[in-house]
Scaffold this active site. Structure first.
Site, PDB file in Angstrom:
ATOM      1  N   CYS A  58       0.799  -1.232   0.000  1.00 26.61           N
ATOM      2  CA  CYS A  58       0.000   0.000   0.000  1.00 26.61           C
ATOM      3  C   CYS A  58       0.828   1.277   0.000  1.00 26.61           C
ATOM      4  O   CYS A  58       0.797   2.040  -0.962  1.00 26.61           O
ATOM      5  CB  CYS A  58      -0.926  -0.004   1.206  1.00 26.61           C
ATOM      6  SG  CYS A  58      -2.063  -1.385   1.217  1.00 26.61           S
TER       7      CYS A  58
HETATM    8  N1  LIG Z   1      -2.753  -6.420   1.877  1.00 24.29           N
HETATM    9  C1  LIG Z   1      -3.193  -5.388   2.543  1.00 24.29           C
HETATM   10  O1  LIG Z   1      -2.897  -5.246   3.718  1.00 24.29           O
HETATM   11  C2  LIG Z   1      -4.101  -4.355   1.898  1.00 24.29           C
HETATM   12  C3  LIG Z   1      -4.671  -3.383   2.734  1.00 24.29           C
HETATM   13  C4  LIG Z   1      -5.522  -2.444   2.174  1.00 24.29           C
HETATM   14  C5  LIG Z   1      -5.795  -2.478   0.805  1.00 24.29           C
HETATM   15  N2  LIG Z   1      -5.217  -3.429   0.014  1.00 24.29           N
HETATM   16  C6  LIG Z   1      -5.576  -3.433  -1.401  1.00 24.29           C
HETATM   17  O2  LIG Z   1      -6.395  -4.555  -1.675  1.00 24.29           O
HETATM   18  C7  LIG Z   1      -6.134  -5.048  -2.994  1.00 24.29           C
HETATM   19  C8  LIG Z   1      -5.770  -6.542  -2.922  1.00 24.29           C
HETATM   20  O3  LIG Z   1      -4.577  -6.659  -2.172  1.00 24.29           O
HETATM   21  P1  LIG Z   1      -4.078  -8.045  -1.584  1.00 24.29           P
HETATM   22  O4  LIG Z   1      -3.023  -7.693  -0.601  1.00 24.29           O
HETATM   23  O5  LIG Z   1      -5.219  -8.901  -1.130  1.00 24.29           O
HETATM   24  O6  LIG Z   1      -3.454  -8.716  -2.912  1.00 24.29           O
HETATM   25  P2  LIG Z   1      -2.985 -10.242  -3.102  1.00 24.29           P
HETATM   26  O7  LIG Z   1      -1.986 -10.236  -4.175  1.00 24.29           O
HETATM   27  O8  LIG Z   1      -2.670 -10.851  -1.779  1.00 24.29           O
HETATM   28  O9  LIG Z   1      -4.307 -10.972  -3.605  1.00 24.29           O
HETATM   29  C9  LIG Z   1      -4.905 -10.704  -4.821  1.00 24.29           C
HETATM   30  C10 LIG Z   1      -5.518 -11.991  -5.363  1.00 24.29           C
HETATM   31  O10 LIG Z   1      -6.204 -11.663  -6.566  1.00 24.29           O
HETATM   32  C11 LIG Z   1      -6.043 -12.759  -7.452  1.00 24.29           C
HETATM   33  N3  LIG Z   1      -6.347 -12.302  -8.808  1.00 24.29           N
HETATM   34  C12 LIG Z   1      -5.625 -11.518  -9.632  1.00 24.29           C
HETATM   35  N4  LIG Z   1      -6.281 -11.321 -10.776  1.00 24.29           N
HETATM   36  C13 LIG Z   1      -7.464 -11.983 -10.686  1.00 24.29           C
HETATM   37  C14 LIG Z   1      -8.569 -12.153 -11.555  1.00 24.29           C
HETATM   38  N5  LIG Z   1      -8.610 -11.597 -12.768  1.00 24.29           N
HETATM   39  N6  LIG Z   1      -9.602 -12.923 -11.117  1.00 24.29           N
HETATM   40  C15 LIG Z   1      -9.569 -13.513  -9.891  1.00 24.29           C
HETATM   41  N7  LIG Z   1      -8.536 -13.378  -9.039  1.00 24.29           N
HETATM   42  C16 LIG Z   1      -7.504 -12.626  -9.430  1.00 24.29           C
HETATM   43  C17 LIG Z   1      -4.597 -13.167  -7.243  1.00 24.29           C
HETATM   44  O11 LIG Z   1      -4.364 -14.484  -7.710  1.00 24.29           O
HETATM   45  C18 LIG Z   1      -4.486 -13.047  -5.720  1.00 24.29           C
HETATM   46  O12 LIG Z   1      -4.817 -14.264  -5.065  1.00 24.29           O
HETATM   47  C19 LIG Z   1      -5.044  -4.160  -3.571  1.00 24.29           C
HETATM   48  O13 LIG Z   1      -5.631  -3.140  -4.304  1.00 24.29           O
HETATM   49  C20 LIG Z   1      -4.398  -3.575  -2.324  1.00 24.29           C
HETATM   50  O14 LIG Z   1      -3.803  -2.330  -2.585  1.00 24.29           O
HETATM   51  C21 LIG Z   1      -4.387  -4.361   0.545  1.00 24.29           C
END
Ligand SMILES: NC(=O)c1ccc[n+]([C@@H]2O[C@H](COP(=O)([O-])OP(=O)(O)OC[C@H]3O[C@@H](n4cnc5c(N)ncnc54)[C@H](O)[C@@H]3O)[C@@H](O)[C@H]2O)c1
Length: 452
Positions: free
Chosen positions: A290
Site C-alpha cells: 500500500c
Molecule cells: N494487503 C493489505 O494489507 C491491503 C490493505 C488495504 C488495501 N489493500 C488493497 O487490496 C487489494 C488486494 O490486495 P491483496 O493484498 O489482497 O493482494 P494479493 O496479491 O494478496 O491478492 C490478490 C488476489 O487476486 C487474485 N487475482 C488476480 N487477478 C485476478 C482475476 N482476474 N480474477 C480472480 N482473481 C484474481 C490473485 O491471484 C491473488 O490471489 C489491492 O488493491 C491492495 O492495494 C491491501
C-alpha cells in the site's frame, strides 16, 4: 402507498436476503484482503464463493489448507463446512447477489497505475452479470476507477443490456455498483477487523444502501460517502498521510543522527502531548503493497488535471532513499572495524516489510540485500516467516534462510525487521557488530550496536 416497480424492490429484496443471510456473496481475489473478508462473511453464515485465477490457491482452499500465515487451516476447514468454496470459474458469478473485487493494484515499471487486474476481472464478470446484482470494488485505486473504468466495461459487455443504477431512476435492467476501500492493518491485533469502520460510496444512493447493508452484517460501523470517487480518495488520503509523515520522521532521523540526538527518544517524548501529535516511526524504507504504491496512483491521476502532487513526490524521494542510507550505515559500521563491505559476511534479520507478518511485498530488506550484494558483501538472512526468498516482481534472490546460530561468524548483523520472536539481548551478546534500523535494541547499551 404507491406500487413500486420490480427494480425498486430489487435492492430491498437483496437487503432482505442479506438480513436473512440468504444472499450469496462472491469474493474475487483470495489474497491478503479477499480471503479474510470471505471468512468474515462465512462466520456470519453467508454462503460465500471465492474466485481466484490462481489454481493453486483454489486447490489449497478446497483441501482445507491455507497459504496465509495468520489464517489457520482449521479456519479454512470450518469455513468450508459452513459452505465456503473457491473456484476459478466465472460462470458462477451469475449465482451471486453481491460481488466484491479484491484484486491487486500495483504500479508498472514506469511507476504508473497497473489496472490490468481490475480490468481483467471486470471483463470476466460482465458476461455473467444479471439485474439487481451489487458489484463492489475494494482494491485501492485512483478516484474515478469505479465509474470511469469498471462501469463502462460492465455496461458494454453484459449480455442483457443492463445499466448501472444512477441517480434516482430505476428500471428492471440495472445493477448496482459501489466502491469500499479495504483498511486492514496487517499484524495489528489491537483492532478487530469488524471494528474498523467501513467507508462505502455507491454510484447512486440505492447502491450505497445495498453495499451498506451488506457490509453492515460484518462491520460494526458503516461510513457512507457521496460517491465512489470520494471513497477512493478517502483510502488514498489515509495512505498518503502515512507516507508523508513517515518521510518526515525519516528525514528528521537523518538530521538527528548527524546532531547526535536519539530520534526515538524524541518521538516518545513528543507522543506524551495529549493532542495534535500522532507518532510515526523511522525505518529502513517503505514496504508493503500500500504505502509505497498507492500515493502514486493519485500523482498519476493528478496529471490529468494539470496538477503536481509535490508532497507525494517529496515523500517518495526521501523514503526511496532509506535503503541507501542503511547501506551507507553498514559500510560505515564495518569501516570502524577496519572492514569493507566487499567480502564481509552480513546477516539480515527480518525480511518481511514489517514486524510479525508474512508479507514480503516491496520490502526494503530486498533492496538492502541487493545493494549489499552489489557491493560484494556475502549476504545471508533469517526471518521466521520465510524459509526461502525466490523470485518476485522486482527481484530474483533464490536465497535459503540461515539458522539463527553462530552469530559471531558474521562481520555484521543488520536488524531490518524487528519481529517480536527475536531475542535482541542474545543477538547483541553473540554478534560482533549489530546495525539496528528499527530501535529494536532499545535499552541495550553496547559498543557493538550502531543505530541508523
Ligand atoms: N494487503 C493489505 O494489507 C491491503 C490493505 C488495504 C488495501 N489493500 C488493497 O487490496 C487489494 C488486494 O490486495 P491483496 O493484498 O489482497 O493482494 P494479493 O496479491 O494478496 O491478492 C490478490 C488476489 O487476486 C487474485 N487475482 C488476480 N487477478 C485476478 C482475476 N482476474 N480474477 C480472480 N482473481 C484474481 C490473485 O491471484 C491473488 O490471489 C489491492 O488493491 C491492495 O492495494 C491491501
Amino acid at each position: 402507498m404507491t406500487d413500486r416497480t420490480a427494480a425498486e424492490r430489487a435492492p430491498d429484496s437483496t437487503i432482505n436476503k442479506i438480513e436473512q443471510r440468504k444472499a450469496r456473496v462472491g469474493i474475487i481475489g483470495l489474497g491478503y484482503v479477499g480471503l479474510p473478508l470471505a471468512l468474515l462473511f462465512t462466520e456470519q453464515k453467508f454462503a460465500v464463493t471465492g474466485f481466484d485465477i490462481d489454481k493453486r490457491k483454489v486447490d489449497t482452499l478446497a483441501q482445507g489448507g491455507s497459504y496465509i500465515y495468520r489464517i489457520s487451516s482449521e479456519e479454512i476447514k470450518a469455513a468450508n463446512a459452513r459452505g465456503f468454496s473457491a473456484t476459478s470459474d466465472y460462470a458462477h458469478i451469475e449465482e451471486m447477489d453481491a460481488i466484491i473485487i479484491c484484486v491487486p493494484t500495483p504500479l508498472n515499471q514506469y511507476h504508473e497505475p497497473d489496472l490490468s487486474y481490475i480490468t481483467d476481472t471486470t471483463h470476466a464478470i460482465a458476461p455473467h452479470l444479471r439485474a439487481g446484482q451489487l458489484v463492489v470494488l475494494e482494491s485501492t485505486t485512483y478516484p474515478g476507477t469505479t465509474e470511469e473504468v469498471m462501469v463502462p466495461i460492465l455496461e458494454k459487455e453484459n449480455k442483457l443490456g443492463l445499466k448501472a443504477a444512477r441517480g434516482d431512476s430505476s428500471s428492471q435492467k440495472e445493477f448496482f455498483v459501489a466502491f469500499s476501500p479495504e483498511r486492514e492493518d496487517p499484524g495489528n491485533t489491537t483492532v478487530a477487523r469488524r471494528d474498523i469502520p467501513k467507508v462505502v460510496g455507491g454510484v447512486n444512493p440505492r447502491a450505497s444502501q445495498l453495499a451498506g447493508a451488506l457490509y453492515g452484517s460484518i462491520f460494526h460501523r458503516i461510513v457512507p460517502v457521496s460517491s465512489p470517487a470520494a471513497a477512493e480518495m478517502t483510502k488514498l488520503l489515509e495512505n498518503i498521510y502515512r507516507c508523508v509523515n513517515i518521510a518526515l520522521v525519516n528525514e528528521l532521523k537523518l538530521l538527528s543522527l548527524r546532531m547526535g540526538i536519539d530520534i526515538w527518544e524524541v518521538i516518545e517524548a513528543a507522543s506524551t502531548k495529549p493532542f495534535g501529535f500522532h507518532p510515526f516511526y523511522p525505518g529502513p524504507g517503505l514496504g508493503g503493497h500500500c504505502i509505497p504504491v498507492d500515493p502514486f496512483y493519485l500523482s498519476w491521476k493528478a496529471k490529468e488535471w494539470d496538477f503536481r502532487t509535490r508532497f507525494i513526490e517529496l515523500a517518495g524521494e526521501i523514503n526511496v532513499n532509506m535503503p541507501y542510507h542503511v547501506l551507507a550505515s553498514i559500510g560505515g559500521a564495518l569501516n570502524q572495524h577496519k572492514k569493507s563491505l566487499n567480502g564481509s559476511r552480513v546477516l539480515i534479520l527480518g525480511v518481511a516489510y514489517k514486524k510479525d507478518i508474512d508479507d514480503l511485498r516491496e520490502s526494503p530488506a530486498l533492496t538492502i540485500i541487493e545493494l549489499l550484494q552489489h557491493e560484494g558483501a556475502l549476504v545471508s538472512y533469517h526471518d521466521p516467516y520465510f524459509p526461502f526468498i525466490g523470485k518476485g516482481r522486482k527481484y530474483d534472490l533464490q536465497m535459503k534462510r540461515s539458522e539463527l546460530e553462530k552469530l559471531g561468524e558474521y562481520d555484521c548483523v543488520v536488524i531490518v525487521t524487528d519481529h517480536s520472536d527475536y531475542d535482541y539481548g542474545r543477538i547483541v551478546a553473540e554478534a560482533r557488530l549489530v546495525v539496528d534500523t528499527r530501535n529494536a535494541t532499545k535499552g541495550l547499551s553496547s559498543p557493538k550496536v550502531v543505530r541508523c
